[in-house]
Scaffold this motif. Structure first.
Motif, PDB file in Angstrom:
ATOM      1  N   LEU A 216     -12.174   2.318  -2.201  1.00 48.39           N
ATOM      2  CA  LEU A 216     -11.532   2.875  -3.402  1.00 48.39           C
ATOM      3  C   LEU A 216     -11.338   4.378  -3.204  1.00 48.39           C
ATOM      4  O   LEU A 216     -12.302   5.099  -2.967  1.00 48.39           O
ATOM      5  CB  LEU A 216     -12.408   2.652  -4.639  1.00 48.39           C
ATOM      6  CG  LEU A 216     -12.738   1.217  -5.012  1.00 48.39           C
ATOM      7  CD1 LEU A 216     -14.225   0.976  -4.837  1.00 48.39           C
ATOM      8  CD2 LEU A 216     -12.348   0.924  -6.452  1.00 48.39           C
ATOM      9  N   ASP A 217     -10.083   4.815  -3.270  1.00 47.48           N
ATOM     10  CA  ASP A 217      -9.810   6.241  -3.083  1.00 47.48           C
ATOM     11  C   ASP A 217      -9.690   6.917  -4.443  1.00 47.48           C
ATOM     12  O   ASP A 217      -8.752   6.644  -5.188  1.00 47.48           O
ATOM     13  CB  ASP A 217      -8.519   6.416  -2.271  1.00 47.48           C
ATOM     14  CG  ASP A 217      -8.337   7.850  -1.785  1.00 47.48           C
ATOM     15  OD1 ASP A 217      -9.334   8.588  -1.717  1.00 47.48           O
ATOM     16  OD2 ASP A 217      -7.182   8.226  -1.490  1.00 47.48           O
ATOM     17  N   GLU A 218     -10.613   7.786  -4.749  1.00 49.45           N
ATOM     18  CA  GLU A 218     -10.664   8.506  -6.027  1.00 49.45           C
ATOM     19  C   GLU A 218     -10.339   7.596  -7.219  1.00 49.45           C
ATOM     20  O   GLU A 218      -9.346   7.799  -7.913  1.00 49.45           O
ATOM     21  CB  GLU A 218      -9.685   9.693  -6.000  1.00 49.45           C
ATOM     22  CG  GLU A 218      -9.929  10.564  -4.778  1.00 49.45           C
ATOM     23  CD  GLU A 218      -9.884  12.051  -5.072  1.00 49.45           C
ATOM     24  OE1 GLU A 218     -10.291  12.442  -6.177  1.00 49.45           O
ATOM     25  OE2 GLU A 218      -9.471  12.802  -4.184  1.00 49.45           O
ATOM     26  N   PRO A 219     -11.191   6.609  -7.445  1.00 49.67           N
ATOM     27  CA  PRO A 219     -10.859   5.596  -8.456  1.00 49.67           C
ATOM     28  C   PRO A 219     -10.781   6.112  -9.884  1.00 49.67           C
ATOM     29  O   PRO A 219     -10.188   5.458 -10.729  1.00 49.67           O
ATOM     30  CB  PRO A 219     -11.989   4.575  -8.326  1.00 49.67           C
ATOM     31  CG  PRO A 219     -13.101   5.303  -7.668  1.00 49.67           C
ATOM     32  CD  PRO A 219     -12.462   6.320  -6.776  1.00 49.67           C
TER      33      PRO A 219
ATOM     34  N   LYS B 225     -10.298  12.962   2.668  1.00 53.38           N
ATOM     35  CA  LYS B 225     -10.839  11.695   2.154  1.00 53.38           C
ATOM     36  C   LYS B 225      -9.831  10.554   2.249  1.00 53.38           C
ATOM     37  O   LYS B 225     -10.139   9.477   2.748  1.00 53.38           O
ATOM     38  CB  LYS B 225     -11.270  11.865   0.683  1.00 53.38           C
ATOM     39  CG  LYS B 225     -12.297  12.947   0.452  1.00 53.38           C
ATOM     40  CD  LYS B 225     -12.699  13.029  -1.007  1.00 53.38           C
ATOM     41  CE  LYS B 225     -11.594  13.452  -1.968  1.00 53.38           C
ATOM     42  NZ  LYS B 225     -11.081  14.815  -1.731  1.00 53.38           N
ATOM     43  N   THR B 226      -8.618  10.832   1.763  1.00 56.37           N
ATOM     44  CA  THR B 226      -7.596   9.789   1.796  1.00 56.37           C
ATOM     45  C   THR B 226      -7.256   9.426   3.240  1.00 56.37           C
ATOM     46  O   THR B 226      -7.092   8.245   3.577  1.00 56.37           O
ATOM     47  CB  THR B 226      -6.334  10.252   1.042  1.00 56.37           C
ATOM     48  OG1 THR B 226      -6.714  10.563  -0.302  1.00 56.37           O
ATOM     49  CG2 THR B 226      -5.250   9.196   1.034  1.00 56.37           C
ATOM     50  N   THR B 227      -7.168  10.428   4.072  1.00 53.70           N
ATOM     51  CA  THR B 227      -6.855  10.190   5.482  1.00 53.70           C
ATOM     52  C   THR B 227      -7.894   9.262   6.114  1.00 53.70           C
ATOM     53  O   THR B 227      -7.534   8.277   6.773  1.00 53.70           O
ATOM     54  CB  THR B 227      -6.816  11.530   6.248  1.00 53.70           C
ATOM     55  OG1 THR B 227      -5.874  12.392   5.591  1.00 53.70           O
ATOM     56  CG2 THR B 227      -6.404  11.339   7.678  1.00 53.70           C
TER      57      THR B 227
HETATM   58 MG   LIG Z   1      -6.905  12.077  -1.563  1.00 53.83          MG
END
Ligand SMILES: [Mg+2]
Ligand SMILES: Nc1ncnc2c1ncn2[C@@H]1O[C@H](COP(=O)(O)OP(=O)(O)O)[C@@H](O)[C@H]1O
Lengths: 270, 327
Positions: free
Chosen positions: B173-176, B56-58
């Protein structure tokens, strides 16, 4: 394509540089640990050098310049490199890179601030030594001195830019910095006069543009100064050449570095 | 607003090479993304759902120009994420969140002012804009305090404030809500929902199905670098079909008992999970009218046995999807 009716924000290099100077000042004021390298260290350098050269009044300018340069050099290396390293530690490097302004403007702002705080340092050394001696030293060629002094600051900024780029590139940049620090202190005769040092220490210092500039500065201020031995003219040539090389390296590195970190994906590492 | 997609990704892959050892001799290759295709329309909230390490972050970093894909093409607002980085960065916002990412010795207001300058928010508007977003995230009172004094939830709000400072057209938004207490998490979700009213396209990642369900129009499920499903919430719910779920709990089950349950008519799947000393069997029933009594009959030797039927949830669908991918 999309037409959006928001007033489009536009970044500017000048504004980002000033914002970076402002951030550097705020951080400086907020964190007392900075007082040690920037304000107290020059005073100590001043005292130590004064004791070292006690009794040789012709060396007084040498003392001020040596101690002042040690302070400015430390400030350049720590300030430029450290701040970028700090961006890594704080995790602010990623948000900063994700802004549209190229990171080099942020670095430029920090270097400007380092030059200013380095100047404060050298002024402190001056005050300390003059107070201890009780006389204001005279300078052989004030005009050349002023020009060369500005040039010296410029060479310091060039070095700072290269070190900052190294820190964007990798979190291991601190190692290069530590080696560079001592090579300069010893090789330029900031700590001990060059004459008493073995010759092989000079070439190491000569890879740093400020070494050349400092030597030239001493020619301009101390009558009968010998230094590296090839005269002020060659010092200036060497200083300009090495500075040009550093700026070229900094330019190339910065151009590649922002791309490189996106390839490797190490912006978040610390 | 136009009808061109806000985000478009085709065949995105990303390989990480990490090196270990003193001479960097041991190279490990991680395929974080293995060919992701994705389209997000302007004005929608899209949720990328997946367990830790799914990528996800990637993907978020690739779409926000902070990471180059190994292969594939992605456009955001019609701009190539690897070529038009400067123009794109001005028009998107990114909230990575977490404890880090802020200058902690200075105030929230100064943090925002700095980034407003880097983003080139018009000078005449800057201070008003900073005050406005601080107000919007509810940090007005704490605005002039150093952020090192901030709680995790306050930092998260400040991250969001920074993300929208320059009025981005797409916000990532990454894992807000990760690591937030339930109240802060709820407030954060409320902020995100209210952004939609302002016409911002939102791309968020999460590993909570309920969060994606609550916030998003469409959800993509990412598992080991692949999108294994992409649909509306209603569409994903259809994947449940006519399935029913029966749960049985006790202190451990024998292999023979498990086999018996598996062979009951209509059972399509049995998952068993340990919760401390307790084992839970989750039994998916695809067809027929198998009931709790039939399950109880297979597990006759268990005194403390608890059996109940419940609705199959989206969470079950998600776990199925993610699990099917596992090797
Ligand atoms: Mg992540
Ligand atoms: N900078 C990196 N170097 C090496 N491997 C990485 C790096 N970033 C992520 N990975 C790996 O890529 C995979 C996906 O990671 P990530 O995108 O962070 O997943 P998620 O955000 O879904 O938890 C993981 O296996 C992770 O270990």
């Amino acid at each position: 394509m999309a037409t959006v009716s928001v007033p489009r924000a536009r970044w500017s290099g000048r504004r980002s540089t000033l914002a970076s100077v402002r951030l550097a000042i705020l951080t400086f004021l907020a964190d007392p640990q900075w007082l040690i390298p920037s304000m107290i260290a020059p005073i100590i350098f001043g005292f130590v050098s004064y004791e070292l050269f006690l009794g040789s009044p012709d060396l007084i300018v040498y003392v001020i310049l040596g101690a002042g340069m040690m302070s400015m050099w430390g400030q350049t290396l720590y300030g430029s490199g450290w701040a970028t390293g700090q961006d890594r530690n704080l995790g602010t490097l990623e948000p900063t890179i994700s802004a549209p302004t190229p990171y080099v403007f942020v670095v430029l702002g920090r270097i400007l601030w380092n030059v200013v705080s380095g100047l404060i340092g050298i002024a402190l050394v001056f005050v300390v030594v003059v107070a201890a001696m009780g006389t204001v030293p005279s300078i052989d060629n004030p005009l050349a001195f002023a020009v060369l002094f500005l040039f010296t600051m410029f060479t310091l900024a060039a070095v700072g830019t290269v070190f900052a780029a190294a820190y964007v590139y990798t979190r291991y940049a601190g190692f290069i910095q530590n080696v560079g620090e001592f090579a300069f202190y010893i090789g330029t005769g900031c700590m001990f006069p060059i004459i008493i040092l073995p010759f092989w220490t000079n070439p190491i210092a000569l890879i740093f543009p400020p070494s050349w500039a400092l030597d030239a500065l001493r020619y301009a201020s101390i009558p009968g100064y010998v230094g590296f031995g090839w005269g002020m003219g060659w010092d200036i040539v060497g200083g300009v050449a090495t500075t040009a090389a550093y700026l070229l390296i900094a330019g190339l590195v910065f151009e590649r570095v922002e791309r490189h970190v996106l390839e490797v994906g190490n912006l978040q590492e610390y | 607003m136009s009808f061109a997609p806000a985000i478009e990704a085709r065949g995105i892959t990303r390989v990480f090479q990490s090196r270990k050892g003193f001479f960097h001799q041991d190279v490990t290759r991680t395929e974080a993304l293995r060919g992701v295709d994705l389209t997000v329309d302007a004005g929608e909230i899209f949720g990328l759902l997946g367990p830790n390490g799914a990528g996800k972050t990637t993907l978020t970093k690739i779409l926000t120009t902070l990471l180059l894909p190994t292969s594939g093409i992605a456009r955001v607002l019609g701009l190539d994420v690897t070529k038009d980085t400067e123009r794109l960065r001005a028009r998107i916002g990114l909230v990575l969140g977490g404890e880090r990412g802020l200058y902690n010795r200075i105030s929230a207001r100064e943090n925002l002012r700095y980034f407003a300058d880097l983003y080139g928010v018009p000078v005449a508007e800057r201070d008003r804009r900073v005050t406005e977003v601080l107000e919007w995230v509810g940090l007005t009172e704490a605005a002039d305090r150093r952020t090192e004094e901030y709680s995790r939830g306050m930092k998260q709000k400040l991250h969001i404030a920074r993300g929208i400072l320059h009025r981005p057209e797409v916000l990532f938004l990454d894992e807000p809500t990760i690591g937030l207490d339930p109240k802060s998490a709820r407030e954060t979700r409320k902020l995100i929902r209210s952004l939609l009213g302002q016409g911002v396209t939102i791309f968020l990642t999460t590993h909570y199905m309920f969060e994606a369900e609550e916030l998003c129009h469409r959800i993509g499920v990412l598992s080991r670098g692949r999108l294994v499903a992409i649909d509306t919430v209603a569409g994903l719910r259809d994947l449940v079909g006519g399935d029913r779920t029966i749960e049985a709990e006790d202190y451990g089950f024998e292999d023979a008992e498990l086999a018996a349950v598996r062979h009951l008519p209509g059972v399509s799947k049995v998952v068993h999970e340990e919760y401390g000393p307790v084992t839970r069997l989750t039994i998916r029933v695809r067809e027929g009218d198998l009931g709790v009594d039939a399950v109880r009959a297979c597990l006759i030797n268990h005194g403390g046995l608890q059996v109940r039927e419940r609705r199959t949830s989206l969470e079950d669908v998600y776990l199925d999807l993610v699990e099917e991918e596992a090797p």
